[in-house]
Design an enzyme around this catalytic site. Structure first.
Site, PDB file in Angstrom:
ATOM      1  N   HIS A 134     -23.823   0.223 -20.547  1.00 48.91           N
ATOM      2  CA  HIS A 134     -24.716   0.072 -21.711  1.00 48.91           C
ATOM      3  C   HIS A 134     -25.417  -1.285 -21.777  1.00 48.91           C
ATOM      4  O   HIS A 134     -26.403  -1.425 -22.497  1.00 48.91           O
ATOM      5  CB  HIS A 134     -23.939   0.267 -23.014  1.00 48.91           C
ATOM      6  CG  HIS A 134     -23.393   1.650 -23.211  1.00 48.91           C
ATOM      7  ND1 HIS A 134     -24.187   2.778 -23.136  1.00 48.91           N
ATOM      8  CD2 HIS A 134     -22.131   2.089 -23.477  1.00 48.91           C
ATOM      9  CE1 HIS A 134     -23.429   3.855 -23.353  1.00 48.91           C
ATOM     10  NE2 HIS A 134     -22.185   3.474 -23.556  1.00 48.91           N
TER      11      HIS A 134
HETATM   12 ZN   LIG Z   1     -18.463   6.025 -22.889  1.00 46.14          ZN
END
Ligand SMILES: [Zn+2]
Length: 397
Positions: A134
């Site tokens: 992320h």
């Molecule tokens: Zn995850």
């Protein structure tokens, strides 16, 4: 025989997210303990390699100097509104003691694996402490600070640098037959969309990203819909496979088998980077898919059949027992152990818990109700059809 490297050292055990945080760094330690007790860290081409921390030159291939400075400063206990604006010091990405050192070492473990593959020292490398998909160039997000998987893809994709003595213990980097950049397939099994990696290569055709994840309408980070397919040169090289809540093994494998092998065949990558987040397993407290770890066996075997080097990492996975077992199983398969006898044929109708574990690595199959099948399969088929209509023609499929 494949040469398989498990990347780990006790140094990684020094660091911990705050106790109330769901990200448990001890998962990697426990994976190593299980594998060690099973004798699966040596012999048959297997070895253990300690990671080196990621160096600044590598980090700057993806992250900005401003962000790295803020992260380093925050790690020493000083952070401000600018750092917070970059996601550092939030509830998801808290500041903790040794944060910077941990992020560099956990990322460095993935880079170490990449260099082992680049130098021909390993065909398979697995860093259970990695998979921070992320993180953005200037953004900490979703428990991730340094995006090791994006960096590994970038490292593979760019031409090998000329040899420099500082590259030891990887002196053969400059002796590879192929000095030019490689075609990289990034495959993301984490239940959350691999946004940081997908967007890093969104306009490039040398790195294809395929992410299988829970429908972003129902889960962080809220991106990764079928219509996000890349742009410019990269159009058709970003593949998103959102899956409905409750997706179970057979439905998942239907999606995987329909989409991944045909695209991998036509893309013909030089190397595969595999993010093995285990939060898609049934019983994960942060997500809502319903898989057992048997999908790892099937998907990894499918990937290995392409006979490309594989750099695998951990990722999410917040039911710690299930995650540890899944990653131990993944390493067993990646490194060529026979897991066929491991199968526990009993069928369980309840959520898997540690108390049910009888010592094998494989999860028991789950009972899927007719109502669940009738709800999931049409939704998965619709997603497959959409991808076949939008992505496949770009690749002549
Ligand atoms: Zn995850």
């Amino acid at each position: 025989m494949r040469k398989s490297a498990f990347i780990y050292s006790k140094e990684l055990e020094k660091y911990h997210y705050p106790p109330e945080h769901p990200f448990n760094v001890d998962r990697a330690k426990r994976v190593r303990q299980i594998l060690n007790s099973m004798g699966l860290l040596s012999g048959d081409g297997r070895c253990e390699v300690p990671p080196e921390p990621a160096d600044r030159i590598t980090l700057k291939k993806f992250h900005s100097a401003r962000y790295l400075h803020a992260l380093k400063t925050a790690s020493k206990g000083k952070w401000d509104a600018e750092a917070l604006d970059m996601g550092i010091g939030t509830g998801d990405c808290p500041v903790f003691d040794g944060l910077y050192e941990y992020a560099l070492l956990a990322c460095g473990a993935t880079i170490t694996g990449a260099k082992l593959i680049l130098s021909g020292s390993a065909d398979i490398a697995f860093n259970p402490s990695g998979g921070f998909h992320h993180a953005g160039p200037e953004k900490a997000s979703g428990f991730c600070y340094i995006n090791d998987v994006a960096l590994a893809c970038q490292l593979f994709a760019e031409p090998c640098p000329p040899y420099h003595p500082s590259q030891r213990p990887f002196p053969s980097l400059d002796t590879l037959g192929r000095r030019e950049g490689k075609k990289v397939l990034y495959l993301d099994f984490d239940v959350h969309h691999g946004d940081g990696v997908a967007y890093a290569f969104y306009d490039r055709s040398d790195v294809m990203t395929i992410s299988f994840h829970q429908n972003p309408k129902t889960l962080f980070p809220g991106t990764g819909f079928e219509n996000e397919i890349g742009t410019g040169q990269g159009k058709g090289y970003c593949v998103n496979v959102p899956l409905p809540v409750g997706t179970y093994d057979e439905a998942y494998m239907k999606a995987f088998n329909s989409i991944a092998p045909p695209l991998i065949t036509v893309f013909n990558p030089d190397v595969i980077v595999l993010q093995l987040g285990a939060d898609a397993l049934a019983g994960d407290p942060l997500a809502n898919l319903y898989l057992t770890n048997n999908v790892y066996v099937e998907t990894i075997n499918s990937l290995l059949s392409f006979r490309k080097p594989v750099l695998a990492t951990g990722g999410g996975g917040y039911n710690v027992d299930n995650t540890v077992r899944a990653w131990a199983l993944a390493w067993a398969v990646l490194s060529g152990a026979d897991v066929s006898q491991d199968k526990n044929p009993a069928v369980s109708g309840v959520m898997l818990g540690s108390t049910e574990w009888q010592g094998g690595l494989r999860d028991r199959r789950l009972v899927i109700s007719k109502a669940q099948q009738e709800m999931i399969i049409p939704a998965v088929e619709k997603t497959i059809e959409t991808i076949k209509a939008t992505i496949f023609p770009i690749h002549g499929l």
